[in-house]
Design an enzyme around this catalytic site. Sequence first.
Site, PDB file in Angstrom:
ATOM      1  N   ARG A   1      -0.514   6.761   3.039  1.00 27.79           N
ATOM      2  CA  ARG A   1      -0.286   6.003   4.281  1.00 27.79           C
ATOM      3  C   ARG A   1       0.028   7.022   5.380  1.00 27.79           C
ATOM      4  NH1 ARG A   1       3.968   4.165   7.240  1.00 27.79           N
ATOM      5  NH2 ARG A   1       3.798   2.102   8.157  1.00 27.79           N
TER       6      ARG A   1
ATOM      7  N   LYS B   1       7.361  12.258   8.358  1.00 27.50           N
ATOM      8  CA  LYS B   1       8.750  11.873   8.074  1.00 27.50           C
ATOM      9  C   LYS B   1       9.714  13.055   8.136  1.00 27.50           C
ATOM     10  CE  LYS B   1       7.988   7.494   5.827  1.00 27.50           C
ATOM     11  NZ  LYS B   1       7.899   6.714   4.600  1.00 27.50           N
TER      12      LYS B   1
HETATM   13  N1  HH2 Z   1       7.022   4.042   5.597  1.00 26.42           N
HETATM   14  C1  HH2 Z   1       7.251   3.432   6.782  1.00 26.42           C
HETATM   15  C2  HH2 Z   1       6.867   2.111   6.986  1.00 26.42           C
HETATM   16  N2  HH2 Z   1       6.239   1.426   6.015  1.00 26.42           N
HETATM   17  N3  HH2 Z   1       5.336   1.306   3.839  1.00 26.42           N
HETATM   18  C3  HH2 Z   1       5.102   1.879   2.659  1.00 26.42           C
HETATM   19  N4  HH2 Z   1       4.487   1.204   1.688  1.00 26.42           N
HETATM   20  N5  HH2 Z   1       5.474   3.173   2.400  1.00 26.42           N
HETATM   21  C4  HH2 Z   1       6.110   3.932   3.324  1.00 26.42           C
HETATM   22  O1  HH2 Z   1       6.454   5.088   3.021  1.00 26.42           O
HETATM   23  C5  HH2 Z   1       6.394   3.346   4.592  1.00 26.42           C
HETATM   24  C6  HH2 Z   1       5.981   1.999   4.825  1.00 26.42           C
HETATM   25  C7  HH2 Z   1       7.932   4.196   7.879  1.00 26.42           C
HETATM   26  O2  HH2 Z   1       7.009   4.818   8.708  1.00 26.42           O
HETATM   27  P1  HH2 Z   1       6.490   4.252  10.123  1.00 26.42           P
HETATM   28  O3  HH2 Z   1       5.815   2.942   9.962  1.00 26.42           O
HETATM   29  O4  HH2 Z   1       5.677   5.276  10.790  1.00 26.42           O
HETATM   30  O5  HH2 Z   1       7.811   4.128  10.994  1.00 26.42           O
HETATM   31  P2  HH2 Z   1       8.703   2.912  11.469  1.00 26.42           P
HETATM   32  O6  HH2 Z   1       9.334   2.305  10.256  1.00 26.42           O
HETATM   33  O7  HH2 Z   1       9.701   3.561  12.399  1.00 26.42           O
HETATM   34  O8  HH2 Z   1       7.808   1.915  12.173  1.00 26.42           O
END
Ligand code: HH2
Length: 280
Positions: A258, A223
């Site tokens: 995660r 992030k």
């Molecule tokens: N962060 C993201 C998505 N889902 N769920 C939880 N529980 N906690 C988090 O910190 C979290 C999450 C964002 O990351 P990512 O899925 O890699 O990116 P994107 O939202 O662009 O798909």
Amino acid sequence: MSPVWRCGRFALDVSKTLVMGVLNVTPDSFSDGGEFEDPISALERGRQMVAEGAAIIDVGGESTRPGSDEVPPAEEVTRVRPVVAALARDYGVPVSVDTRHASVARAAVEAGASIVNDVSGFRDPEMMQLAAETDAGLVIMHMLGEPKTMQSEPRYTDVVGEVGEYLLGRARELEALGVARERICVDPGIGFGKTLEHNLELLRRLPELAELGYPVLVGASRKSLIGIVLAEPDPKRRLEGSLAIAMWAAAHAAAVVRVHDVYETVRVLRTWSAIEGESA
Ligand code: HH2
């Protein structure tokens, strides 16, 4: 007795930090958008993460990165359902669905998902209802506002106190609807309506969130807070920062981390765990 997080037919032992592998079946996620969009490459990545030691696979069909637009739920279902169904059938680990939409969560649970991971923290009454009707594990995440606007000058008087109060309030509302306490996991939502200083303070004071009495999930992998600390604009080059946070989180009572980089995270945590004196 070891603390347990109940997720459908799984009772996850969270006395040791578990690794949740991220599988984004989206064209536009901030670090892996487009890589696993087609079901075949998604399943291959899922298989690989399980082999690398992921205890949970988190499947997402909508990017919630800062500034992102909402995806119509029907499109999200089309993206996640086949992947959730195949992973749940073939890999023997709990599959989580990362969604803000009750219709998507319902379709995923029917397809075999054991966890509903809601970045909007069950603020939609339909999501609350769905939670009460299923036996899935639930991740209540804190997000200030909406992805589209959440990073425009987020403000808190006491970020840890306010995030903790929100998570506890939502957990109690779910319990009042009949959701068993052991099904609930809470997440401070690193990067969701928080400045660098807010994110660092949440990490620094993680044990206070653990004191709420629910397993805590931390998602900081790749992030932008790491990008700022390391002056690294490319999310794929933030591995060291992601590992440092995973280890910090594990050392400060996180039940689940995660992450995108499962192989490296599992190896770091295994080494950490050996120092702690547990069998890795
Ligand atoms: N962060 C993201 C998505 N889902 N769920 C939880 N529980 N906690 C988090 O910190 C979290 C999450 C964002 O990351 P990512 O899925 O890699 O990116 P994107 O939202 O662009 O798909």
